[in-house]
Motif scaffolding. Structure first.
Motif, PDB file in Angstrom:
ATOM      1  N   LEU A 148      41.881  38.571  42.648  1.00 15.66           N
ATOM      2  CA  LEU A 148      43.204  38.575  43.281  1.00 15.66           C
ATOM      3  C   LEU A 148      43.327  39.730  44.268  1.00 15.66           C
ATOM      4  O   LEU A 148      42.793  40.813  44.023  1.00 15.66           O
ATOM      5  N   SER A 175      50.124  39.566  43.285  1.00 19.80           N
ATOM      6  CA  SER A 175      49.494  38.290  42.900  1.00 19.80           C
ATOM      7  C   SER A 175      49.197  38.259  41.402  1.00 19.80           C
ATOM      8  O   SER A 175      49.355  37.228  40.743  1.00 19.80           O
ATOM      9  N   GLU A 215      52.479  37.622  39.617  1.00 20.11           N
ATOM     10  CA  GLU A 215      52.875  36.217  39.766  1.00 20.11           C
ATOM     11  C   GLU A 215      52.085  35.330  38.800  1.00 20.11           C
ATOM     12  O   GLU A 215      52.636  34.429  38.159  1.00 20.11           O
TER      13      GLU A 215
END
Length: 479
Positions: free
Chosen positions: A298, A303, A306
């Motif tokens: 990532l 990210s 999330e």
């Protein structure tokens, strides 16, 4: 009352805030980086003055009546008998001094003896350890060293025109390793043990005392270390703790008395108000998240957050003990991280992402429990650092910590704390403020998060983490 300024000289830059002395409202701000490449272990203190001058340019300090100074902690400035620097300041967590730290621990009779003597166990960053390194590695410089100052002491001294009197405050002194927050006194014998001879130490003045007045008539307050200044700027008091999410983590809380901790997990600092500030450090906080993001391919922590939000509390039984760099709390310097609870259904990226956030926060929860176990009251937790803004942190922290969590808006809290100290000293000098009661400035603007209905779920996740820790490292928290 007027206008005051707070100056924060961090490892990388100088920030200045100019505030209304009654309300704390920020009127003007200045900023300048230090003229130093990277983060070297040796820094000429003149770099701090150059950056200060640049940050204060453009008439920033016009109308200011008092200045408070906050600066990076653990920076040792050795001076000769004439007040000149013997060598560049020794700053930061100087790895060169790791052997010196172990030498000092043995020389006094172990960790417990140090904790009883000065409230902390020598680490590579502390001035007392740097003195030992200086004596062993640069004996000629050690012999020439006659006066010991830290960064904020040196800056205050410079602002005052280098007077004969040199001062510091309780907060700064408590991090040296040769001043005890419990007794309020220096241990010159420990200076001699480390350096090989005695040296002049700055006078420790009270939280609302003035260090002096500049030739231009500006009042300069006592100054303090960055940690104490930030706590003062945030306005924390009894019942409050601060959890800082850096690469490593720290937990500190306000307490009415000094704590001696034989395990060495608690560093017993003084704050900038006359109270105490016990601190517990973990080696693994945001570095746990960065490592997991890299493992999962990532690009950033947003990210990872999330992805973690696609999992559920407890990460389908996946538990990450985040001891990637060894760990200080608990004291497991040579261990590694552990992933437990791997089952076919838990082997998904979102569960690992969630386990990373929960592991980091549970590790900090362990640090909080070290303080709670010593009678420190924690009802409200301030969460600091850019990672505090991540949804996965905010979703889990209140229930895992078992308390209200406050996420302050980003601001220069150390500089604000220094300005508040200046306002206090100014008010006392004018007879307008009580020397025992700081000015009541408006608190930090913040987002407030409650554990609510999620509390039982969070506590179950903590129990799961504790069970894995106890199974993997039995008795790690026994002193």
């Amino acid at each position: 009352m007027g206008i005051v300024a707070g100056l924060d000289s961090s490892p990388d830059f100088t920030r200045i805030v100019v505030c209304d002395s009654d309300t704390g409202a920020v009127l003007r701000q200045g900023y300048a980086p230090h003229p130093v490449e990277g983060r070297p272990s040796d820094v000429d203190p003149q770099a701090w003055l150059l950056s200060l001058g640049e940050a204060a340019g453009g008439g920033l300090l016009e109308g200011v009546q008092a200045i408070g100074v906050s600066a990076q902690q653990n920076a040792l400035v050795p001076l000769d008998a004439q007040g000149n620097t013997v060598r560049p300041a020794l700053v930061g967590g100087d790895k060169r001094a790791q052997v010196a730290a172990a030498d000092l621990v043995d020389a006094v009779g172990g960790r417990e003896a140090w904790a009883q003597a000065v409230g902390c166990v020598p680490a590579a960053a502390q001035p007392v350890t740097k003195l030992r390194w200086l004596a062993k590695s640069e004996p000629e410089n050690a012999r020439r060293t006659a006066v010991l100052l830290q960064a904020h002491d040196w800056l205050v001294w410079q602002l005052l025109g280098r007077p004969v009197r040199r001062t510091t405050d309780r907060g700064g002194a408590s991090g040296t390793g040769y001043w005890s927050a419990a007794t309020g006194a220096y241990r010159p014998d420990l200076v001699e043990l480390a350096l090989g001879h005695q040296a002049m130490l700055p006078e420790v003045i009270g939280p609302s005392d003035a260090a002096g007045t500049t030739p231009e008539g500006l009042l300069i307050s006592a100054g303090t270390g960055e940690t104490m200044a930030a706590a003062f700027g945030l306005g924390i008091g009894l019942g409050d703790a601060v959890v800082s999410l850096g690469a490593s983590g720290s937990v500190m809380a306000v307490h009415p008395e000094a704590l001696a901790d034989q395990s060495g997990m608690i560093t017993s600092l003084a704050d900038a108000t006359g109270m105490h500030l016990p601190v517990v450090t973990t080696l693994n906080a945001v570095r746990t998240l960065r490592g997991t993001a890299e493992l999962l391919g990532l690009p950033d922590l947003e990210s990872l957050s999330e992805l973690a939000m696609k999992s559920t509390p407890g990460a389908h039984g996946l538990v990450l003990l985040p001891y990637l760099e060894g760990e200080r709390t608990p004291n497991l310097p040579h261990t590694a991280g552990t992933i437990a609870g791997l089952r076919r259904e838990s082997m998904k990226p979102e569960h690992l992402a969630r386990a990373a956030f929960e592991g980091m926060l549970c590790g900090l929860g362990d640090a909080l429990d070290v303080l709670r176990g010593r009678g420190v009251d924690v009802r409200r937790i301030f969460l600091l650092g850019p990672a505090a803004e991540l949804p996965a942190v905010q979703a889990s922290a209140p229930s895992l910590f078992g308390a209200q969590v406050v996420v302050p808006q980003p601001a220069d809290y150390a500089a604000i704390g220094a300005a508040r100290q200046a306002a206090w000293a100014l008010g006392v000098s004018q007879g307008a403020l009580d020397p025992r009661t700081p000015p009541a400035w408006q608190g930090a603007a913040a987002q407030v998060l409650e554990p609510g209905d999620e509390l039982p779920v969070g506590q179950a996740v903590r129990q799961q983490f504790t069970a894995v820790r106890e199974q993997t490292h039995p008795g790690a928290f026994r002193s």
